[in-house]
Design a protein around this motif. Structure first.
Motif, PDB file in Angstrom:
ATOM      1  N   ALA A  30       0.838  -1.206   0.000  1.00 21.21           N
ATOM      2  CA  ALA A  30       0.000   0.000   0.000  1.00 21.21           C
ATOM      3  C   ALA A  30       0.870   1.252   0.000  1.00 21.21           C
ATOM      4  CB  ALA A  30      -0.923  -0.005   1.219  1.00 21.21           C
ATOM      5  N   VAL A  33       2.062   1.930  -3.570  1.00 21.19           N
ATOM      6  CA  VAL A  33       0.988   2.535  -4.365  1.00 21.19           C
ATOM      7  C   VAL A  33       0.826   4.009  -3.989  1.00 21.19           C
ATOM      8  CG1 VAL A  33      -1.477   2.486  -4.893  1.00 21.19           C
ATOM      9  CG2 VAL A  33      -0.206   0.340  -4.715  1.00 21.19           C
ATOM     10  N   ALA A  36       3.529   6.002  -5.605  1.00 22.75           N
ATOM     11  CA  ALA A  36       3.242   6.163  -7.034  1.00 22.75           C
ATOM     12  C   ALA A  36       2.163   7.214  -7.257  1.00 22.75           C
ATOM     13  CB  ALA A  36       2.820   4.821  -7.632  1.00 22.75           C
ATOM     14  N   ARG A  37       1.148   7.211  -6.420  1.00 23.05           N
ATOM     15  CA  ARG A  37       0.071   8.191  -6.566  1.00 23.05           C
ATOM     16  C   ARG A  37       0.594   9.610  -6.317  1.00 23.05           C
ATOM     17  NH1 ARG A  37      -3.138   5.989  -3.124  1.00 23.05           N
ATOM     18  NH2 ARG A  37      -4.033   4.561  -4.654  1.00 23.05           N
ATOM     19  N   THR A  67      -2.451  -5.098  -6.013  1.00 24.28           N
ATOM     20  CA  THR A  67      -1.482  -4.007  -5.911  1.00 24.28           C
ATOM     21  C   THR A  67      -1.059  -3.532  -7.296  1.00 24.28           C
ATOM     22  OG1 THR A  67      -0.665  -4.925  -3.829  1.00 24.28           O
ATOM     23  CG2 THR A  67       0.725  -3.305  -4.937  1.00 24.28           C
ATOM     24  N   GLY A  70      -3.635  -1.464  -8.847  1.00 23.70           N
ATOM     25  CA  GLY A  70      -3.612  -0.117  -8.301  1.00 23.70           C
ATOM     26  C   GLY A  70      -2.516   0.727  -8.922  1.00 23.70           C
ATOM     27  N   LEU A  71      -1.358   0.118  -9.180  1.00 22.37           N
ATOM     28  CA  LEU A  71      -0.275   0.843  -9.838  1.00 22.37           C
ATOM     29  C   LEU A  71      -0.624   1.153 -11.289  1.00 22.37           C
ATOM     30  CD1 LEU A  71       2.838  -1.099  -8.459  1.00 22.37           C
ATOM     31  CD2 LEU A  71       2.066   1.182  -7.793  1.00 22.37           C
ATOM     32  N   THR A  77       2.267  -0.246 -16.249  1.00 24.09           N
ATOM     33  CA  THR A  77       3.108  -1.010 -15.331  1.00 24.09           C
ATOM     34  C   THR A  77       3.589  -2.277 -16.025  1.00 24.09           C
ATOM     35  OG1 THR A  77       1.910  -0.145 -13.405  1.00 24.09           O
ATOM     36  CG2 THR A  77       3.180  -2.172 -13.094  1.00 24.09           C
TER      37      THR A  77
END
Length: 413
Positions: A30, A33, A36-37, A67, A70-71, A77
């Motif tokens: 988490a 992620v 990355a956000r 995960t 989410g990326l 990715t």
């Protein structure tokens, strides 16, 4: 300016001396992620060993894929397979979650020539730049097995890898625009001279490549080695992102993180390391129980490996330690006096040789020739690399029972 986020060696499913690390994986994945956000990369690369076992459990597959999804919602990715990963599973993931269903998630389970998907192109810097990425997953030495008049043997691994890499890089450079293109390369490979951790699988030196053999691109994202580190060779910019969790106590003090790479056409890249801090710490303690009691707060919530002095042998040692640090996971507690009495090694355990090195020394003492020793060590190393040394394959009945216990069905009226 184009931005790359480089992560690697998650080893989802790894356990620490039999203790599951579910909470740590959930927390650190988490955290990745969230980074990355926050940083908004144009491309995310995972450079291999997504799983700890080639046969991950359904829960571990779900954890990793959620995960990655989410990326992929943040940026395209690309995930290459490592030596712990199953190329067949990666093929399945590609079908289920890959670009064919529009999710921006790309799996490279085995070597692909450029015209079969080994080279990718993505927009960078809001479309003002183009990112080109060549992807080289783990290549098993069996690919270079050769038959000669003197019998079968492994071919020159480094030479074979150079040839595979050269084909990808050549294709990546076709129609190269120095004012617009940024070139990246990713590979799951051992580079000679890199600092290793004891948690990595043994690998014979003949299955390494030299740093100077890596391509001259803006950035090379490497996977395989758990200690985050740069690889030095001239002006080359290459880096092992390392594992996000400490895999064993030899990595207890290693800083873990992800690499954020900012690149512009024709200019040196800028690499920043974002530390990962959410996982539980691995800690060692040496001293008396009274000293541990005084320092207990420091070890709260850790995986703790204690070596206790000043105590007589006692079957309740584990319980005594647990009462002092109730929120720590106690790993192999021992008495210092017993450790000293039982010691039979004439070297520091911290300098224990890798199994192939110990086997090589044994064969030399037995009088084998250099050629026979090398052949035997090569075969032995390959057998080691085929075995998951810690995590057994999941048993379907156990998984079904665990799922039933976690999600009990109740009848409603």
């Amino acid at each position: 300016m184009s931005r790359l986020l480089h992560t690697s060696d998650w080893h989802v499913g790894h356990t620490l001396h039999g203790h599951p690390r579910t909470e740590d994986f959930d927390a650190v994945l988490a955290e990745i992620v969230a980074i990355a956000r926050e940083t908004q990369p144009d491309l995310i690369v995972h450079s291999g060993d997504l799983f700890h076992s080639a046969r991950p459990s359904p829960r571990d597959m779900l954890r990793a894929l959620r995960t990655l999804a989410g990326l992929a919602a943040i940026a395209p990715t690309v995930v290459v397979a490592g030596n712990h990963d199953s190329p067949v599973f990666f093929d399945v993931f590609e079908v289920l979650t890959g670009p064919s269903v529009g999710r921006g998630l790309f799996f490279v389970g085995r070597y692909r020539p450029a015209d079969e998907g080994g080279v990718f192109a993505f927009d960078g810097c809001g479309g003002q730049e183009r990112i080109r990425l060549a992807a080289l997953p783990f290549v098993h030495p069996n690919r270079f097995w050769q038959q000669s008049s003197s019998g079968p043997s492994y071919g020159d691994y480094a030479k074979g890898m150079r040839e595979l890499q050269a084909g990808l890089v050549k294709a990546m450079r076709e129609e190269y625009d120095p004012d617009r293109d940024v070139l990246f390369f990713t590979a799951h490979v051992y580079v000679t001279g890199a600092d290793r951790s004891k948690s990595e699988r043994a690998m014979d030196a003949s299955f390494e490549i030299a740093a100077e053999d890596l391509p001259d691109v803006s950035y090379t994202a490497l996977g395989h080695i758990h200690l985050p580190q740069a690889v030095r060779s001239g002006t080359l910019t290459a880096r092992y992102a390392g594992s996000p969790l400490a895999m064993d106590f030899s990595e207890a003090d290693q800083p873990k993180g992800v690499a954020i790479v900012d690149a512009e056409p024709g200019r040196p890249v800028r690499v920043r390391i974002r530390r990962l801090t959410s996982a539980r710490r691995l800690a060692r303690f040496e001293g008396t129980l009274d000293q541990l009691r005084a320092e207990a707060a420091e070890y709260d919530g850790t995986f703790l490996k204690p070596l206790i002095s000043g105590e007589k042998p006692d079957v309740a040692l584990h319980q005594k330690i647990a009462e002092i640090v109730p929120h720590a996971v106690i790993i192999k507690p021992a008495l210092a006096e017993e450790a000293a009495t039982d010691a039979v090694l004439d070297f520091d355990p911290g300098e224990e040789p890798q199994l192939p090195d110990a086997f090589r020394a044994y064969l030399a003492r037995e009088g084998l020739t250099d050629a026979d020793t090398q052949a035997a060590v090569t075969a032995f190393t390959q057998l080691l690399n085929e075995v998951d040394h810690e995590a057994p394959p999941p048993v379907l009945a156990h998984e079904l029972l665990r799922a039933a216990l976690d999600n009990p069905w109740t009848e409603t009226s």
